[in-house]
Design an enzyme around this catalytic site. Structure first.
Site, PDB file in Angstrom:
ATOM      1  N   ASN A  68     -62.327  54.910   5.928  1.00 20.49           N
ATOM      2  CA  ASN A  68     -62.016  53.481   6.002  1.00 20.49           C
ATOM      3  C   ASN A  68     -63.293  52.690   5.716  1.00 20.49           C
ATOM      4  OD1 ASN A  68     -61.447  50.863   6.802  1.00 20.49           O
ATOM      5  ND2 ASN A  68     -60.493  51.433   8.749  1.00 20.49           N
TER       6      ASN A  68
ATOM      7  N   HIS B 215     -54.602  49.054   2.386  1.00 22.71           N
ATOM      8  CA  HIS B 215     -55.849  49.303   3.102  1.00 22.71           C
ATOM      9  C   HIS B 215     -55.911  50.786   3.467  1.00 22.71           C
ATOM     10  CE1 HIS B 215     -59.289  48.970   5.552  1.00 22.71           C
ATOM     11  NE2 HIS B 215     -58.661  49.128   6.703  1.00 22.71           N
TER      12      HIS B 215
ATOM     13  N   CYS C  78     -61.224  43.993   7.592  1.00 14.54           N
ATOM     14  CA  CYS C  78     -60.640  44.812   6.516  1.00 14.54           C
ATOM     15  C   CYS C  78     -59.743  43.998   5.580  1.00 14.54           C
ATOM     16  CB  CYS C  78     -59.841  45.961   7.112  1.00 14.54           C
ATOM     17  SG  CYS C  78     -60.782  46.937   8.273  1.00 14.54           S
TER      18      CYS C  78
HETATM   19  O1  UT7 Z   1     -59.289  49.220   9.487  1.00 17.50           O
HETATM   20  C1  UT7 Z   1     -58.770  48.402  10.468  1.00 17.50           C
HETATM   21  C2  UT7 Z   1     -57.527  48.914  10.998  1.00 17.50           C
HETATM   22  N1  UT7 Z   1     -57.725  50.168  11.677  1.00 17.50           N
HETATM   23  C3  UT7 Z   1     -56.716  50.968  11.767  1.00 17.50           C
HETATM   24  O2  UT7 Z   1     -55.691  50.695  11.214  1.00 17.50           O
HETATM   25  C4  UT7 Z   1     -56.854  52.201  12.628  1.00 17.50           C
HETATM   26  C5  UT7 Z   1     -55.605  52.323  13.475  1.00 17.50           C
HETATM   27  N2  UT7 Z   1     -55.582  53.473  14.358  1.00 17.50           N
HETATM   28  C6  UT7 Z   1     -55.542  54.758  13.930  1.00 17.50           C
HETATM   29  O3  UT7 Z   1     -55.647  55.048  12.765  1.00 17.50           O
HETATM   30  C7  UT7 Z   1     -55.307  55.834  14.968  1.00 17.50           C
HETATM   31  O4  UT7 Z   1     -54.923  55.248  16.192  1.00 17.50           O
HETATM   32  C8  UT7 Z   1     -56.551  56.734  15.209  1.00 17.50           C
HETATM   33  C9  UT7 Z   1     -56.785  57.639  13.997  1.00 17.50           C
HETATM   34  C10 UT7 Z   1     -57.771  55.891  15.488  1.00 17.50           C
HETATM   35  C11 UT7 Z   1     -56.307  57.655  16.417  1.00 17.50           C
HETATM   36  O5  UT7 Z   1     -55.122  58.409  16.222  1.00 17.50           O
HETATM   37  P1  UT7 Z   1     -54.009  58.487  17.376  1.00 17.50           P
HETATM   38  O6  UT7 Z   1     -52.976  59.403  16.913  1.00 17.50           O
HETATM   39  O7  UT7 Z   1     -53.614  57.070  17.675  1.00 17.50           O
HETATM   40  O8  UT7 Z   1     -54.806  59.145  18.559  1.00 17.50           O
HETATM   41  P2  UT7 Z   1     -55.128  58.558  20.008  1.00 17.50           P
HETATM   42  O9  UT7 Z   1     -56.153  57.474  19.912  1.00 17.50           O
HETATM   43  O10 UT7 Z   1     -53.865  58.273  20.733  1.00 17.50           O
HETATM   44  O11 UT7 Z   1     -55.816  59.819  20.659  1.00 17.50           O
HETATM   45  C12 UT7 Z   1     -55.070  61.043  20.859  1.00 17.50           C
HETATM   46  C13 UT7 Z   1     -56.009  62.077  21.447  1.00 17.50           C
HETATM   47  C14 UT7 Z   1     -56.808  61.565  22.638  1.00 17.50           C
HETATM   48  O12 UT7 Z   1     -56.939  62.617  23.546  1.00 17.50           O
HETATM   49  P3  UT7 Z   1     -56.009  62.653  24.862  1.00 17.50           P
HETATM   50  O13 UT7 Z   1     -56.321  61.401  25.607  1.00 17.50           O
HETATM   51  O14 UT7 Z   1     -54.585  62.700  24.354  1.00 17.50           O
HETATM   52  O15 UT7 Z   1     -56.446  63.896  25.539  1.00 17.50           O
HETATM   53  C15 UT7 Z   1     -58.174  61.280  22.049  1.00 17.50           C
HETATM   54  O16 UT7 Z   1     -59.205  61.403  22.998  1.00 17.50           O
HETATM   55  O17 UT7 Z   1     -56.979  62.457  20.442  1.00 17.50           O
HETATM   56  C16 UT7 Z   1     -58.293  62.372  21.018  1.00 17.50           C
HETATM   57  N3  UT7 Z   1     -59.221  62.048  19.935  1.00 17.50           N
HETATM   58  C17 UT7 Z   1     -59.829  62.989  19.202  1.00 17.50           C
HETATM   59  N4  UT7 Z   1     -59.780  64.321  19.206  1.00 17.50           N
HETATM   60  C18 UT7 Z   1     -60.497  64.987  18.314  1.00 17.50           C
HETATM   61  C19 UT7 Z   1     -59.620  60.820  19.497  1.00 17.50           C
HETATM   62  N5  UT7 Z   1     -60.479  60.952  18.474  1.00 17.50           N
HETATM   63  C20 UT7 Z   1     -60.629  62.286  18.274  1.00 17.50           C
HETATM   64  C21 UT7 Z   1     -61.384  63.043  17.351  1.00 17.50           C
HETATM   65  N6  UT7 Z   1     -61.281  64.376  17.401  1.00 17.50           N
HETATM   66  N7  UT7 Z   1     -62.171  62.466  16.413  1.00 17.50           N
END
Ligand code: UT7
Length: 335
Positions: free
Chosen positions: A292, A262, A118
């Site tokens: 993204n 980004h 990215c």
């Molecule tokens: O481009 C390169 C750089 N990339 C980035 O900068 C991305 C960086 N990361 C992020 O933007 C975020 O970490 C995400 C958007 C990917 C995820 O958000 P988060 O607030 O960090 O969520 P998490 O990964 O901690 O997941 C929280 C919960 C989990 O469930 P449990 O374990 O708490 O029960 C996931 O399984 O959300 C669940 N989850 C979803 N639920 C519904 C993960 N993806 C989804 C989804 N829909 N699509």
């Protein structure tokens, strides 16, 4: 890593292209266990564009490049270098930039790809700036282009809701006229941390883990991410890169007219500008409609900001990127 050169490089024009197919959050609800509410509140993304079947990264790159060349009033045959930043090249080799060169008829140019995920478009900006400042060339076309839909696991809700396809481009020229400050690149910084290769990776398909009939069902050739870890690292690295780029340009956060970050996650962007004491109104956001698009994200946003008048002559524009590697980069441009 700070490179604060002679201020002799200008962005002569910008262009972008996004495919017409829109994939909404509602459609994703029927593919994986997710919801529009979760995607919107956790990322800010409402929809993303998906390339047509058969439409390649270089197809999109060419469309963006043609728009940037027209905007810059530069002909393809005037180009010295073409650089494509991408993680989704048409082929492992030759470089996607070579396909672009052929399609543009840019016979004089040297074409090659940049691999910094990215951050690739801003890496390309710094590489170009160094080439131009060193006197090696005068006109460079840089492109960020991605067909991430070709490397997305559409059964993995952790990743498939995040990414989209598209391309953006900019034409950089040497400008030695000190009185003409239009669109000058004032600073470029970049960095990487190779100890963090595992948290954002396409693990298969390369020489380390070739895709075989035995492992093809494991989707190893798709994007894998430990989102939370990437998120935390991104906020600090991007904030630090912004401060470095501003210092290298002799500016402060208070001077910034517009941040073009980004476009990965609205919460990451909010966290960065809050730490820099820059109001959210001074950020350019289009992740809502494109998701993204990796190396294409800043390039598309810069073009949209340029064409819509969101950035105007004399504005101090802060560009900042973060991606797999991990990599990061930032640049200050006086528009
Ligand atoms: O481009 C390169 C750089 N990339 C980035 O900068 C991305 C960086 N990361 C992020 O933007 C975020 O970490 C995400 C958007 C990917 C995820 O958000 P988060 O607030 O960090 O969520 P998490 O990964 O901690 O997941 C929280 C919960 C989990 O469930 P449990 O374990 O708490 O029960 C996931 O399984 O959300 C669940 N989850 C979803 N639920 C519904 C993960 N993806 C989804 C989804 N829909 N699509």
């Amino acid at each position: 890593m700070i490179e604060n050169g002679k201020c002799s490089v200008a962005i002569a024009g910008t262009g972008s292209y996004t495919p017409s197919r829109v994939l909404t959050n509602a459609e994703l609800e029927s593919l994986v266990d997710t919801s529009d509410e979760w995607i919107t509140t956790r990322t800010g993304i409402k929809e993303r564009r998906i390339a047509a079947p058969g439409e390649t990264t270089s197809d999109m790159a060419v469309r963006a490049a043609e728009a940037a060349l027209e905007n810059a009033r530069v002909k393809p045959e005037e180009l010295d270098i073409i650089m494509v930043a991408t993680v989704s090249p048409d082929t492992f080799f030759p470089a996607t930039a070579c396909y672009v060169q052929s399609r543009l008829g840019a016979k004089r140019a040297t074409a090659f790809d940049v691999s910094a995920a990215c951050s690739g478009f801003l890496f390309a900006l710094q590489i170009s700036r160094n080439f131009i400042n060193a006197g090696h060339c005068e006109k460079v076309l840089i492109i960020g282009a991605e067909k991430l839909s070709s490397m997305t696991n559409w059964e993995d809700r952790n990743t498939c809701v995040l990414f989209g396809d598209g391309a953006g481009a900019a034409v950089l020229i040497s400008n030695q006229d000190e009185a003409d400050r239009a669109r000058r690149v004032l600073s470029t910084v970049m960095g990487s941390d190779g100890d963090q290769t595992d948290i954002l990776v396409v693990p298969g398909g390369g020489s380390k883990c070739p895709i075989t009939p035995m492992n093809v069902d494991q989707r190893l050739n798709t994007i894998s991410m430990v989102g939370r870890d990437v998120y935390k690292y991104a906020v600090n690295a991007m904030k630090n890169a912004c401060e470095e780029a501003l210092a290298a340009a002799g500016r402060t956060a208070a001077d910034v007219s517009m941040v073009i970050p980004h476009q990965a996650n609205i919460r990451i962007i909010e966290a960065i500008v809050e730490r820099l004491h820059i109001p959210m109104e001074k950020t350019f956001i289009n992740l809502t409609k494109y998701g993204n698009t990796s190396a294409a994200a800043i390039a598309i946003a810069l073009d949209e900001a340029n064409r819509t008048g969101a950035i105007k002559r004399g504005d101090i524009v802060l560009l900042v990127a973060f991606g797999a590697g991990l990599t990061w980069a930032a640049s200050v441009v006086e528009w």
